[in-house]
Design an enzyme around this catalytic site. Sequence first.
Site, PDB file in Angstrom:
ATOM      1  N   GLY A  89      -7.133   3.749   1.792  1.00 58.91           N
ATOM      2  CA  GLY A  89      -8.016   3.952   0.645  1.00 58.91           C
ATOM      3  C   GLY A  89      -7.330   4.540  -0.564  1.00 58.91           C
ATOM      4  O   GLY A  89      -6.130   4.393  -0.765  1.00 58.91           O
ATOM      5  N   HIS A 115       0.851  -1.182   0.000  1.00 61.45           N
ATOM      6  CA  HIS A 115       0.000   0.000   0.000  1.00 61.45           C
ATOM      7  C   HIS A 115       0.884   1.228   0.000  1.00 61.45           C
ATOM      8  O   HIS A 115       1.848   1.300   0.756  1.00 61.45           O
ATOM      9  CB  HIS A 115      -0.934   0.013   1.211  1.00 61.45           C
ATOM     10  CG  HIS A 115      -1.889   1.170   1.189  1.00 61.45           C
ATOM     11  ND1 HIS A 115      -2.973   1.203   0.346  1.00 61.45           N
ATOM     12  CD2 HIS A 115      -1.895   2.339   1.860  1.00 61.45           C
ATOM     13  CE1 HIS A 115      -3.619   2.357   0.520  1.00 61.45           C
ATOM     14  NE2 HIS A 115      -2.978   3.065   1.438  1.00 61.45           N
ATOM     15  N   LEU A 155     -10.047  -3.722   3.745  1.00 64.15           N
ATOM     16  CA  LEU A 155      -9.091  -3.080   2.842  1.00 64.15           C
ATOM     17  C   LEU A 155      -8.022  -2.313   3.627  1.00 64.15           C
ATOM     18  O   LEU A 155      -8.336  -1.493   4.479  1.00 64.15           O
ATOM     19  CB  LEU A 155      -9.845  -2.124   1.915  1.00 64.15           C
ATOM     20  CG  LEU A 155      -9.029  -1.563   0.758  1.00 64.15           C
ATOM     21  CD1 LEU A 155      -8.628  -2.660  -0.198  1.00 64.15           C
ATOM     22  CD2 LEU A 155      -9.801  -0.478   0.056  1.00 64.15           C
ATOM     23  N   ASP A 156      -6.774  -2.563   3.327  1.00 66.28           N
ATOM     24  CA  ASP A 156      -5.634  -1.839   3.931  1.00 66.28           C
ATOM     25  C   ASP A 156      -5.555  -1.990   5.440  1.00 66.28           C
ATOM     26  O   ASP A 156      -4.915  -1.198   6.116  1.00 66.28           O
ATOM     27  CB  ASP A 156      -5.688  -0.324   3.600  1.00 66.28           C
ATOM     28  CG  ASP A 156      -5.768  -0.066   2.118  1.00 66.28           C
ATOM     29  OD1 ASP A 156      -5.317  -0.925   1.352  1.00 66.28           O
ATOM     30  OD2 ASP A 156      -6.269   1.001   1.734  1.00 66.28           O
ATOM     31  N   GLU A 157      -6.203  -2.997   5.979  1.00 68.37           N
ATOM     32  CA  GLU A 157      -6.157  -3.149   7.435  1.00 68.37           C
ATOM     33  C   GLU A 157      -5.585  -4.485   7.858  1.00 68.37           C
ATOM     34  O   GLU A 157      -5.676  -4.861   9.020  1.00 68.37           O
ATOM     35  CB  GLU A 157      -7.550  -2.924   8.031  1.00 68.37           C
ATOM     36  CG  GLU A 157      -8.115  -1.588   7.632  1.00 68.37           C
ATOM     37  CD  GLU A 157      -9.090  -0.999   8.617  1.00 68.37           C
ATOM     38  OE1 GLU A 157      -9.607  -1.731   9.468  1.00 68.37           O
ATOM     39  OE2 GLU A 157      -9.337   0.224   8.507  1.00 68.37           O
TER      40      GLU A 157
END
Lengths: 284, 284, 284, 284
Positions: free
Chosen positions: C201, C192, C227-229
């Site tokens: 995000g 990311h 998402l992204d976690e």
Amino acid sequence: MKRTFRLILDCPDQVGIVTRVGEMITRHGGWISEAAHHSDEDSNRFFSRIEILADSLSFGIEELREKFEPMIDEYQMNLRLVDSATPKKVVLMASKGSHCLSDLLDRWKSGDLDCEISCVISNHTGMQGLVEWYGIPYHHVVIDKENKAPGFAQVEGLVDEYDADCVVLARYMQILPQALCEKYRHRVINIHHSFLPSFIGAKPYHQASRRGVKLIGATCHYVTEQLDEGPIIDQDVARVTHSDKVEDLVRLGKDVEKTVLARGLRDHLEDRILVHGNKTVVFS
Amino acid sequence: MKRTFRLILDCPDQVGIVTRVGEMITRHGGWISEAAHHSDEDSNRFFSRIEILADSLSFGIEELREKFEPMIDEYQMNLRLVDSATPKKVVLMASKGSHCLSDLLDRWKSGDLDCEISCVISNHTGMQGLVEWYGIPYHHVVIDKENKAPGFAQVEGLVDEYDADCVVLARYMQILPQALCEKYRHRVINIHHSFLPSFIGAKPYHQASRRGVKLIGATCHYVTEQLDEGPIIDQDVARVTHSDKVEDLVRLGKDVEKTVLARGLRDHLEDRILVHGNKTVVFS
Amino acid sequence: MKRTFRLILDCPDQVGIVTRVGEMITRHGGWISEAAHHSDEDSNRFFSRIEILADSLSFGIEELREKFEPMIDEYQMNLRLVDSATPKKVVLMASKGSHCLSDLLDRWKSGDLDCEISCVISNHTGMQGLVEWYGIPYHHVVIDKENKAPGFAQVEGLVDEYDADCVVLARYMQILPQALCEKYRHRVINIHHSFLPSFIGAKPYHQASRRGVKLIGATCHYVTEQLDEGPIIDQDVARVTHSDKVEDLVRLGKDVEKTVLARGLRDHLEDRILVHGNKTVVFS
Amino acid sequence: MKRTFRLILDCPDQVGIVTRVGEMITRHGGWISEAAHHSDEDSNRFFSRIEILADSLSFGIEELREKFEPMIDEYQMNLRLVDSATPKKVVLMASKGSHCLSDLLDRWKSGDLDCEISCVISNHTGMQGLVEWYGIPYHHVVIDKENKAPGFAQVEGLVDEYDADCVVLARYMQILPQALCEKYRHRVINIHHSFLPSFIGAKPYHQASRRGVKLIGATCHYVTEQLDEGPIIDQDVARVTHSDKVEDLVRLGKDVEKTVLARGLRDHLEDRILVHGNKTVVFS
């Protein structure tokens, strides 16, 4: 911080050392809270550092040492056992520059350096009041340019008297006598204000400026008879540009010096550093 | 990226240079989009880099140059004017190691290096297909250990033929002949795999491992007659530990090498580097 | 690189685990070449990774696994045994941006990533020729904005067919379906382009520019349904200034992205990462 | 350090500003020792900081200001003129944690922070003796949990009385009243112990530990009405691993906090920071 016994050892490498050591600890109910090992392929030597919770054993550190006696012979080990509850006695030496000294004192008072600071020895008096505010004895020992021997005899006397485990040259701008370095071998820690082996010797920031480097550095190392050539403990760097004059390098370097010295000292206090030849194993 | 004319100059320092240069530009409606200056106190020399939007002037770069002629004499200036719309011609030289070459090619294709890559010259053939996939000519020039002269004559012929603005030694493991370095003075960029001035010469990672340093580095510099002693453009480091063997240093060093070389080349391509003596001013 | 069997385990913490595991290995003549342990105090859980030289055992990995069976039950262990001689099968996924893909391919060819790259899957065709030059199959799978299901069904089919051990999203700009992430839980690695948890995000560099941060970053993590976690594997940053526009952040960020992704993937390939909850233990 | 007049300005961008300003300075014999400019493309705004050697002008700063009056109107400039010989008056505020306070005091005494430290205000008494050793007044102002208004009224009274140019929250663990922040807009500097915008609010190291990040950070910023959301001046990070507990993050973070705060304060004292919207231009 729970009390631990720290087992630090090195010996010729062979199968089963970790297990034998582990068996000995486990057989007596010892709880290993931290363990790190290193096999050096060049020298075929094994290094290890193990922390055992003191509470998990039904006996003390002396009895633990005895239990390891047979293994020491069998494996030709260098073995040290250290009680984390016995703080090391540290002598700080400084000159005019206060940044490293001030930094170490604050870390110590804040509880981030687990040691006793026995005293500060300095060839200047500027920081005496501050050191004493911290409740630490301050000894002003003049080093006479023409005749350094008496001054250093006094220094050695103090270090001996305080029974120091460790001497920290916190930007002490004098070269210690060789005999003193040997007496406290691998216990005298210096911070050199360059990224060694670059810029050995005097005025490294001036040298760095002349060479036009784009990073300056500092190196924490054990002092040996060879100036600035002892085993390196830690290093770090800071970015500089063409617009930084020598005095800027000096200023920017201070941050690196104090941070690297404090990291190196902390590793020493926690018995994380093993020296072999002119190199260090740092289990951090 | 808007088209600009880059004005790069240095001269003995005195009052009013910036203003005189600025007046000249403003009088003709020139819009300064970027400006950086540096006064070196040791040499009492002034350095400047100014970008002027090409569209803001009613004439071209040649006429702009003419307008500065009188000032050049008056101030004893070294002055260069560069059109950002004319990409520099770059010759890449590589040996077996592919990391710097591959990295530069991808940056170039992605539009992050504003240049024309004229060709790749290598004493190996392993990367030929990849280079050609990028649409770049590949020249395999053998350097015979016993008789290097013919090989280097061929190299020099190619560099001349392509009318190279810049030669990049992207881990090219041969030492260029002194005559070639002088011919392309301050236009041959090398990446040395150590934090200079540490570990000059061969096998720096082996030297670093023997010394037991805790950081390894790489240095991007202009090649001069003195091996590894040319003006430093950029440097960086990576952390290593006792558990990193020489081959780990080599691997970890690759990331530093390719990043530092690419940064240095980019600064060169954008005419951000001024050399004075053995040092650089980098307006980045 | 000598062949090793990697033992990776975690279980509720208690006295003597290391010793028991060590005894089992030593009893059969196993030579431990690397060992690392971690006790997580919050969860009271123990994590360990041990490398045993394959040559030092008189039997293979299957028999070694059997010998550990009783211990698995007794200690409620999660235990994996991995043969370092069996390279993992990796599927790379990429979109238009080539920097991570190109970087991973060069590392792989240079021998710095010990794996088999089964194929590259992309929703673009720009890199097909380069990938094929490396001798790797390239699959162009269109993801239709209006109807993504068929595209992702094709992706899943390919990943299954290649029997992938690991899927790397090398700046793949599509969100994988949740079912696929769950099927390959802790085996899908994403990079990311922000220092998570900042700028979750879309368009993190735009977010970073708006906030005026002085460092940008990249985060390598396992993909989970959020998402992204997912669990963070590695992160790094680069310095930026007010003069860096969004496109500069994008460019400077690429270096961080590709370096961090490669480090994270390497740790995964060497089985150095243990996931617990939403965190990782990385024995590097 | 030669005495300079610092000219700091911002205005809508247009052709010729630098030259007009330069002409004005040069016409009066002013020697520009340092100059930096920035054009922000989003806002079409121009920012500039110029240092003029005071000795090179035949008049003082007031007359210089008058000469710029017409330009201020013409270009709709915000313009400040600062005499480097007039040290700024700084109020330091601290709570129990001593690392930032102790660090700033040593830098100040060593001559690395060019300011007057008017006083230290604290809701604790632990550092009183040390502060007084430095010859600085110490005010113990209790902030009553149930009724904070009287305490903060006293704080505001002190800041006003000392006619502070700048208030530094050196790990002051109380939230300043909004009115005070507005009164000293862009003059109250805080160090937040996270890499903002990650982990806004209380106990950021606990948040960081829970999220499992691999780097922790600190952010120096101007305080505004929105907690932890003011314009960022500087940031930095330190690497952590799974083995670092919350208390380790706290300890490792201290080094980042004190270094970043000192850098930010120094930039502020040298008038290198221009705020626009919620962002900063830092001419360092």
